[in-house]
Design an enzyme around this catalytic site. Sequence first.
Site, mmCIF file in Angstrom:
data_model
loop_
_atom_site.group_PDB
_atom_site.id
_atom_site.type_symbol
_atom_site.label_atom_id
_atom_site.label_comp_id
_atom_site.label_asym_id
_atom_site.label_seq_id
_atom_site.Cartn_x
_atom_site.Cartn_y
_atom_site.Cartn_z
ATOM 1 N N LYS A 181 7.378 -25.836 1.251
ATOM 2 C CA LYS A 181 7.453 -24.756 0.266
ATOM 3 C C LYS A 181 6.159 -24.734 -0.527
ATOM 4 O O LYS A 181 5.803 -25.709 -1.184
ATOM 5 C CB LYS A 181 8.645 -24.982 -0.658
ATOM 6 C CG LYS A 181 8.734 -23.937 -1.765
ATOM 7 C CD LYS A 181 10.017 -24.048 -2.539
ATOM 8 C CE LYS A 181 10.015 -23.093 -3.719
ATOM 9 N NZ LYS A 181 11.237 -23.208 -4.517
ATOM 10 N N ARG A 191 11.372 -14.496 -9.895
ATOM 11 C CA ARG A 191 11.492 -15.038 -11.250
ATOM 12 C C ARG A 191 12.057 -13.989 -12.211
ATOM 13 O O ARG A 191 12.707 -14.350 -13.181
ATOM 14 C CB ARG A 191 10.159 -15.638 -11.689
ATOM 15 C CG ARG A 191 9.838 -16.854 -10.811
ATOM 16 C CD ARG A 191 8.645 -17.669 -11.212
ATOM 17 N NE ARG A 191 8.376 -18.664 -10.157
ATOM 18 C CZ ARG A 191 7.200 -19.211 -9.917
ATOM 19 N NH1 ARG A 191 6.160 -18.903 -10.669
ATOM 20 N NH2 ARG A 191 7.058 -20.092 -8.942
ATOM 21 N N ARG A 204 3.791 -24.397 -10.614
ATOM 22 C CA ARG A 204 4.471 -25.463 -9.880
ATOM 23 C C ARG A 204 3.523 -26.196 -8.934
ATOM 24 O O ARG A 204 3.951 -26.763 -7.928
ATOM 25 C CB ARG A 204 5.635 -24.873 -9.080
ATOM 26 C CG ARG A 204 6.635 -24.055 -9.882
ATOM 27 C CD ARG A 204 7.970 -23.995 -9.164
ATOM 28 N NE ARG A 204 8.844 -22.937 -9.624
ATOM 29 C CZ ARG A 204 9.433 -22.890 -10.827
ATOM 30 N NH1 ARG A 204 9.188 -23.838 -11.719
ATOM 31 N NH2 ARG A 204 10.239 -21.891 -11.128
ATOM 32 N N GLU A 220 5.602 -33.266 5.113
ATOM 33 C CA GLU A 220 6.769 -32.983 4.261
ATOM 34 C C GLU A 220 8.031 -32.765 5.104
ATOM 35 O O GLU A 220 9.115 -33.228 4.757
ATOM 36 C CB GLU A 220 6.522 -31.714 3.428
ATOM 37 C CG GLU A 220 5.431 -31.849 2.374
ATOM 38 C CD GLU A 220 5.907 -32.548 1.105
ATOM 39 O OE1 GLU A 220 7.134 -32.783 0.969
ATOM 40 O OE2 GLU A 220 5.068 -32.867 0.269
ATOM 41 N N LYS A 235 8.500 -21.713 3.620
ATOM 42 C CA LYS A 235 8.578 -20.666 2.599
ATOM 43 C C LYS A 235 7.245 -20.555 1.884
ATOM 44 O O LYS A 235 6.720 -21.597 1.487
ATOM 45 C CB LYS A 235 9.667 -21.076 1.610
ATOM 46 C CG LYS A 235 9.865 -20.126 0.467
ATOM 47 C CD LYS A 235 10.910 -20.669 -0.459
ATOM 48 C CE LYS A 235 10.909 -19.818 -1.707
ATOM 49 N NZ LYS A 235 11.790 -20.338 -2.697
ATOM 50 N N SER A 261 10.649 -12.967 -2.132
ATOM 51 C CA SER A 261 10.752 -11.771 -2.966
ATOM 52 C C SER A 261 9.492 -10.910 -2.932
ATOM 53 O O SER A 261 9.574 -9.692 -2.778
ATOM 54 C CB SER A 261 11.091 -12.168 -4.401
ATOM 55 O OG SER A 261 10.117 -13.047 -4.931
ATOM 56 N N TYR A 300 15.828 -10.562 1.873
ATOM 57 C CA TYR A 300 16.477 -9.530 1.067
ATOM 58 C C TYR A 300 16.705 -8.264 1.895
ATOM 59 O O TYR A 300 17.326 -7.317 1.413
ATOM 60 C CB TYR A 300 15.624 -9.235 -0.186
ATOM 61 C CG TYR A 300 15.379 -10.509 -0.984
ATOM 62 C CD1 TYR A 300 16.371 -11.010 -1.829
ATOM 63 C CD2 TYR A 300 14.204 -11.236 -0.848
ATOM 64 C CE1 TYR A 300 16.185 -12.204 -2.519
ATOM 65 C CE2 TYR A 300 14.007 -12.424 -1.537
ATOM 66 C CZ TYR A 300 15.005 -12.909 -2.369
ATOM 67 O OH TYR A 300 14.824 -14.092 -3.040
HETATM 68 C C1 PBG Z 1 13.367 -22.388 -6.887
HETATM 69 C C2 PBG Z 1 13.242 -21.234 -5.958
HETATM 70 C C3 PBG Z 1 12.283 -20.225 -6.004
HETATM 71 C C4 PBG Z 1 12.577 -19.348 -4.956
HETATM 72 C C5 PBG Z 1 13.686 -19.848 -4.298
HETATM 73 N N1 PBG Z 1 14.068 -21.027 -4.911
HETATM 74 C C6 PBG Z 1 11.229 -19.948 -6.991
HETATM 75 C C7 PBG Z 1 10.149 -20.899 -7.239
HETATM 76 O O1 PBG Z 1 9.983 -21.920 -6.567
HETATM 77 O O2 PBG Z 1 9.415 -20.610 -8.160
HETATM 78 C C8 PBG Z 1 11.797 -18.110 -4.627
HETATM 79 C C9 PBG Z 1 12.458 -17.131 -3.719
HETATM 80 C C10 PBG Z 1 11.782 -15.814 -3.634
HETATM 81 O O3 PBG Z 1 10.674 -15.571 -4.149
HETATM 82 O O4 PBG Z 1 12.376 -14.926 -3.022
HETATM 83 N N2 PBG Z 1 14.684 -22.594 -7.298
#
Ligand code: PBG
Length: 316
Positions: A181, A191, A204, A220, A235, A261, A300
């Site tokens: 990720k 968010r 992050r 990982e 991701k 997203s 989505y």
């Molecule tokens: C963290 C989490 C995130 C997403 C899924 N799980 C956000 C992040 O790491 O900041 C993002 C999913 C998306 O953008 O569709 N709980």
Amino acid sequence: MRALGAETRVDETDLIAPLFVREGIAERIEISSLPGVYQDTRDSLRREVVSLAEMGVRAIMLFGVPADKDPEGSGAFDPEGIVQVALADLRAEVGDDVVLIADLCVDEYTSHGHCGIVRDDGTVDNDATLELYARAAVAQARAGAHMVAPSGMMDGQVGVIRAALDGAGYAETPILAYSAKYASGLYGPFRDAVDVSIVGGGDRKAYQQDPRNAREAIVETLADLAQGADMVMVKPAVAYLDIVSEIRRQVDVPLAAYHVSGEYSMLKAAAANGWIDHDVVADELLTSIKRAGADLILTYLTRWFAERAAGRSLDT
Ligand code: PBG
């Protein structure tokens, strides 16, 4: 003839719908940066999942938006927390007809927006955070989640969650690990969906991966598998198809990719402007993710895809 020779096929059963349930709202609310995606109430969530199931969708990933947040993100493991009560609702409604996957993190529930316990100096305490994840995993399994999906990218999280589930009598609850990720700008609209802003404009980068690194994703992923992950995930998806493809070559467990997203919003915005053809590009993106080697796609676009597929089967 073209279809006969086609190497890749996307089916609604490959897709996993990310869904959001929000505490304390009377009506579902459309997320402005994610057109067609909603913050659901417990009731509207139930209806949404039943409707997706009727169209052949096999799995959903659930995120919670609590009314109140605190430094520990206690809503993530409180048995009365919004995600736990919603999981129980769904399990009662759909049983085992839909695989209920619970996103396992604390950022939706923390007042500071980080995925863990924040020390006084503002850094995230990896090992202290693992204990929260263990509690959240057990709470989610107890509430009715079929599978948990740790997304916080803390080192050692899969092993700790496996041990906690086993110890609480959930040895058969599998783990879908967000293994590779990346610290991506493409999570922006998400968010909004979960009302998260990281305190002090933070990011992050200390726990998610650097987009410049590919080999690290293998490290990982193999670490997660060694700790007991049953399925792994990359991701975001489209910007990281090289990672999907490389991980596909190296592992034999089911591989998921999260079409996140921002990837969805870019498509919707360009299509709304008439700059690209929505359906053509949506199909092309999903097909590309599968062609690269993903078995499952979190997207989505699931409802759009399933509606169209259901319409087609009604026509024939
Ligand atoms: C963290 C989490 C995130 C997403 C899924 N799980 C956000 C992040 O790491 O900041 C993002 C999913 C998306 O953008 O569709 N709980």
